[in-house]
Design an enzyme around this catalytic site. Structure first.
Site, mmCIF file in Angstrom:
data_model
loop_
_atom_site.group_PDB
_atom_site.id
_atom_site.type_symbol
_atom_site.label_atom_id
_atom_site.label_comp_id
_atom_site.label_asym_id
_atom_site.label_seq_id
_atom_site.Cartn_x
_atom_site.Cartn_y
_atom_site.Cartn_z
ATOM 1 N N SER A 22 54.407 45.493 62.500
ATOM 2 C CA SER A 22 54.268 44.094 62.091
ATOM 3 C C SER A 22 52.932 43.882 61.397
ATOM 4 C CB SER A 22 54.362 43.178 63.309
ATOM 5 O OG SER A 22 54.186 41.823 62.947
ATOM 6 N N GLY A 23 52.939 43.072 60.340
ATOM 7 C CA GLY A 23 51.743 42.850 59.550
ATOM 8 C C GLY A 23 50.682 41.999 60.216
ATOM 9 N N HIS A 24 51.094 40.979 60.965
ATOM 10 C CA HIS A 24 50.089 40.012 61.429
ATOM 11 C C HIS A 24 49.312 40.487 62.650
ATOM 12 C CE1 HIS A 24 51.977 37.886 64.994
ATOM 13 N NE2 HIS A 24 53.014 38.578 64.549
ATOM 14 N N CYS A 76 54.989 34.931 72.425
ATOM 15 C CA CYS A 76 56.394 34.582 72.199
ATOM 16 C C CYS A 76 57.020 33.900 73.400
ATOM 17 C CB CYS A 76 57.196 35.832 71.838
ATOM 18 S SG CYS A 76 56.646 36.602 70.313
#
Length: 386
Positions: A200-202, A326
């Site tokens: 994941s990028g973030h 989440c």
């Protein structure tokens, strides 16, 4: 009042160099569609190819094994659904662990309602799954094993290479969620034995809404979630997120350049946090004491509600978390902590502190200074106090 960010496992700020790279593809003449055959589309297609090369090199993969997605959750879902349904003729058994991110755990549970046989393995007191338990769970109907590389809530690093060896010997598809580990510790698909791997990028100072799914060449997998055009070699339909892809590639480059030195620096700060907080009465470290992410420190504060502690810290301009971002809206304690055998009442007193590139020794000192009176005040107010 100073502001301190200790929630880098939740998300990271976009690096200025990443933002600059993305901006180039939001304005000017770099807006083309890479599926178009005009000069603008071909120009962008070349840059996407270069970004794919960067992502592949970072994990020891071939460029053709890289699929760009919208993030870790989509990558996990694509990996698990694709492997499960493609291999259903061979069997219907899936193995995972009780401490997976909900992007994996809920996906596997959903497949359990669709005719698949699910084994959710227990973990030890540190949140680590046993290789022996994985081996014992395998049957001649097992088609997929999905285990995270490092836990997002307690930082424990799993014995992935050993599990990957088991999967390879039994010819079982092996998926690894490496969202938390990538950029902090080495992630190499051959060394881990992964057929499928999610990024994941973030989590690495890249943008939100972009990720990677690695699919090893020869793996029995086909797309089951999206239908549409021929993008990503028919593995993910839909026009590519070009600014996101270019930002992710830049973030990966920066992460690879600085990983060893930055991890060593953060480990020093992490250990100072651990030493300082565990010196407080009735505070203990959660997760493995040694086999843990270099930037990750998580704790249990007896007789304190984690949410109250977060609010008190936030009033001092310290951003932290009690666990996975989440599930922050849930009133239930962490499924990870419960799986580790922590009592329900104690699990409510969790605090996760995850460090990043802008954190300093002064930040750690500030937290240690302000948290002690907060703990004392909350315990004096608590009906659970002994």
């Amino acid at each position: 009042m100073r502001s301190v960010y200790f929630d880098h496992s939740g998300t990271t700020p976009v690096h200025p160099a990443v933002a600059e790279e993305m901006y180039r593809y939001l304005i000017g003449d770099s807006f083309g569609n890479p599926s178009s055959v005009n000069h603008l589309g071909l120009q962008v297609r070349k840059k996407v190819t270069e970004a794919r090369d960067i992502a592949a090199q970072a994990i020891g993969a071939a460029p053709g094994e890289i699929v760009f997605t919208s993030g870790g959750t989509e990558s996990d879902n694509m990996a698990i659904h694709g492997a499960a349904y493609t291999n259903k003729s061979r069997g219907n058994h899936i193995i995972t662990s009780a401490v997976e991110h909900h992007a994996v755990l809920n996906t596997v549970k959903a497949l359990g309602k669709q005719g698949f046989n699910i084994t959710i393995l227990p973990v030890d007191q540190y949140g680590m799954v046993s290789v022996d338990d994985v081996a014992a769970a395998i049957t001649d109907r097992t088609i997929l094993i999905t285990i995270m590389h490092a836990n997002n809530e307690v930082g424990t690093i799993m014995p992935i290479a050993e599990i990957g060896k088991l999967a390879r010997e039994r010819k079982i598809v092996f998926h690894v969620d490496a969202v938390q580990s990538f950029g902090k510790i080495p992630v190499n698909v051959d060394e881990l034995g992964a057929n499928l791997l999610s990024l994941s990028g973030h989590k690495i100072y890249g943008p939100k809404g972009i990720g990677v799914l690695y699919i090893r060449k020869g793996t029995r997998w086909r797309q089951t979630l999206f239908h549409g055009g021929a993008q990503e070699r028919l593995r993910r339909a839909g026009t590519e997120n070009i600014p996101g892809i270019m930002g992710l590639a830049k973030a990966i480059e920066l992460a690879m350049e600085n990983r060893e030195a930055e991890s060593a620096r953060l480990m020093v700060l992490r250990d100072k946090l651990i030493k300082g907080l565990t010196s407080i009465e009735n505070v203990r470290l959660t997760g493995h004491p040694v086999k843990r992410l270099p930037n990750h420190a998580s704790f249990l504060f007896k007789c304190i509600e984690g949410e109250s502690m977060l609010i008190s810290l936030d009033m001092k301009r310290i951003a932290a978390s009690t666990g996975s971002a989440c599930t922050s809206g849930s009133l239930e304690p962490s499924h990870v902590l419960l799986a580790m055998g922590i009592p329900h009442a104690d699990a409510h007193g969790s605090l996760r502190l995850t460090l990043g590139k802008d954190n300093t020794d002064d930040d750690v000192d500030y937290l240690l200074e302000v948290i002690k009176p907060i703990v004392e005040k909350l315990r004096n107010m608590s009906p659970l106090e002994d």
